[in-house]
Scaffold this motif. Structure first.
Motif, mmCIF file in Angstrom:
data_model
loop_
_atom_site.group_PDB
_atom_site.id
_atom_site.type_symbol
_atom_site.label_atom_id
_atom_site.label_comp_id
_atom_site.label_asym_id
_atom_site.label_seq_id
_atom_site.Cartn_x
_atom_site.Cartn_y
_atom_site.Cartn_z
ATOM 1 N N ILE A 84 0.872 -1.176 0.000
ATOM 2 C CA ILE A 84 0.000 0.000 0.000
ATOM 3 C C ILE A 84 0.909 1.226 0.000
ATOM 4 C CG2 ILE A 84 -1.766 1.273 1.272
ATOM 5 C CD1 ILE A 84 -2.588 -1.489 2.482
ATOM 6 N N ILE A 85 0.680 2.129 -0.942
ATOM 7 C CA ILE A 85 1.538 3.307 -1.103
ATOM 8 C C ILE A 85 1.065 4.412 -0.169
ATOM 9 C CG2 ILE A 85 2.292 5.105 -2.710
ATOM 10 C CD1 ILE A 85 1.973 2.987 -4.956
ATOM 11 N N ASP A 86 1.985 4.894 0.672
ATOM 12 C CA ASP A 86 1.686 5.998 1.581
ATOM 13 C C ASP A 86 2.000 7.346 0.942
ATOM 14 O OD1 ASP A 86 0.928 4.365 3.814
ATOM 15 O OD2 ASP A 86 3.048 3.922 4.107
ATOM 16 N N TYR A 87 3.046 7.373 0.110
ATOM 17 C CA TYR A 87 3.493 8.616 -0.506
ATOM 18 C C TYR A 87 3.985 8.292 -1.907
ATOM 19 C CZ TYR A 87 6.338 12.776 -1.351
ATOM 20 O OH TYR A 87 6.881 13.905 -1.904
ATOM 21 N N TYR A 88 3.658 9.152 -2.876
ATOM 22 C CA TYR A 88 4.021 8.913 -4.268
ATOM 23 C C TYR A 88 4.515 10.218 -4.866
ATOM 24 C CZ TYR A 88 3.459 7.308 -9.105
ATOM 25 O OH TYR A 88 3.677 6.959 -10.412
ATOM 26 N N HIS A 89 5.752 10.242 -5.373
ATOM 27 C CA HIS A 89 6.321 11.455 -5.959
ATOM 28 C C HIS A 89 7.170 11.076 -7.167
ATOM 29 C CE1 HIS A 89 8.355 15.315 -6.304
ATOM 30 N NE2 HIS A 89 9.479 14.653 -6.368
ATOM 31 N N ILE A 90 7.017 11.825 -8.240
ATOM 32 C CA ILE A 90 7.850 11.632 -9.431
ATOM 33 C C ILE A 90 8.552 12.955 -9.702
ATOM 34 C CG2 ILE A 90 7.861 11.188 -11.907
ATOM 35 C CD1 ILE A 90 5.516 9.379 -11.531
ATOM 36 N N GLN A 91 9.879 12.884 -9.838
ATOM 37 C CA GLN A 91 10.663 14.071 -10.137
ATOM 38 C C GLN A 91 10.334 14.552 -11.536
ATOM 39 O OE1 GLN A 91 14.787 13.648 -9.291
ATOM 40 N NE2 GLN A 91 15.355 15.555 -10.285
ATOM 41 N N ASP A 92 10.429 15.856 -11.746
ATOM 42 C CA ASP A 92 10.206 16.458 -13.060
ATOM 43 C C ASP A 92 10.978 15.684 -14.111
ATOM 44 O OD1 ASP A 92 9.741 18.105 -15.223
ATOM 45 O OD2 ASP A 92 11.045 19.712 -14.526
ATOM 46 N N GLN A 93 10.299 15.229 -15.183
ATOM 47 C CA GLN A 93 10.910 14.425 -16.222
ATOM 48 C C GLN A 93 12.059 15.126 -16.941
ATOM 49 O OE1 GLN A 93 10.219 11.187 -16.712
ATOM 50 N NE2 GLN A 93 8.715 11.238 -15.084
ATOM 51 N N GLY A 94 12.061 16.478 -16.945
ATOM 52 C CA GLY A 94 13.103 17.231 -17.606
ATOM 53 C C GLY A 94 14.373 17.345 -16.777
ATOM 54 N N GLY A 95 14.364 16.797 -15.577
ATOM 55 C CA GLY A 95 15.530 16.838 -14.722
ATOM 56 C C GLY A 95 15.675 18.165 -13.972
ATOM 57 N N ASN A 96 14.689 19.063 -14.132
ATOM 58 C CA ASN A 96 14.747 20.349 -13.429
ATOM 59 C C ASN A 96 14.481 20.137 -11.948
ATOM 60 O OD1 ASN A 96 15.106 21.600 -15.905
ATOM 61 N ND2 ASN A 96 12.920 21.942 -16.182
ATOM 62 N N LYS A 97 15.222 20.843 -11.126
ATOM 63 C CA LYS A 97 15.001 20.764 -9.687
ATOM 64 C C LYS A 97 14.082 21.898 -9.253
ATOM 65 C CE LYS A 97 19.432 18.684 -8.671
ATOM 66 N NZ LYS A 97 20.689 18.803 -7.948
ATOM 67 N N ASP A 98 13.275 21.625 -8.259
ATOM 68 C CA ASP A 98 12.436 22.690 -7.698
ATOM 69 C C ASP A 98 13.342 23.743 -7.048
ATOM 70 O OD1 ASP A 98 10.188 21.274 -8.451
ATOM 71 O OD2 ASP A 98 10.012 20.249 -6.533
ATOM 72 N N GLU A 99 12.983 25.007 -7.217
ATOM 73 C CA GLU A 99 13.789 26.062 -6.616
ATOM 74 C C GLU A 99 13.025 26.741 -5.524
ATOM 75 O OE1 GLU A 99 15.938 28.582 -9.323
ATOM 76 O OE2 GLU A 99 15.748 27.083 -10.879
#
Length: 99
Positions: A84-99
Motif C-alpha cells: 500500500i503506497i503511503d506517498y508517491y512522488h515523481i521528479q520532473d521528467q526534464g531533470g529540473n530541480k524545484d527552486e
C-alpha cells in the motif's frame, strides 16, 4: 510492478481451492500521474489489509502469488497487491530541480 487504486472487492462462493481465505480486490491500474489506465482488474490482496481508495503497487502473473507461500504450487492469479503506497512522488521528467 505497476500501481493501481482499489475501487472495490469481490465475493465468490465458488472458487479455486488455492484462493480460499484470500481477499480479492477490484483494482483500476493507474498511469504515473495517477489517472486511470486500461481495464479494471481483480487482484489478490497478499497483505490482507488493502481497502477501497488505497493506492497500491502490484505484480503480474506468477510473481503475483509468490508472497502467499500458501502451498508448494502457485496460487492461480493474474495480479497481486504487494504493498500500500503511503506517498508517491515523481521528479520532473526534464531533470529540473524545484527552486
Amino acid at each position: 510492478m505497476y500501481i493501481g487504486k482499489v475501487v472495490g472487492n469481490v465475493v465468490c462462493t465458488q472458487k479455486d481451492e488455492g484462493l480460499n481465505g484470500l481477499k480479492l480486490m477490484v483494482v483500476q491500474p493507474l498511469k504515473d500521474d495517477l489517472t486511470p489506465k486500461g481495464k479494471l482488474q481483480i487482484a489478490i490482496d497478499t497483505l490482507g489489509q488493502a481497502g477501497k481508495d488505497d493506492i497500491v503497487y502490484l505484480a503480474k502473473s506468477g510473481e503475483s502469488s509468490l508472497p502467499l507461500k500458501k502451498q508448494k504450487e502457485l496460487v492461480p492469479s493474474d495480479a497481486g497487491i504487494m504493498g500500500i503506497i503511503d506517498y508517491y512522488h515523481i521528479q520532473d521528467q526534464g531533470g529540473n530541480k524545484d527552486e
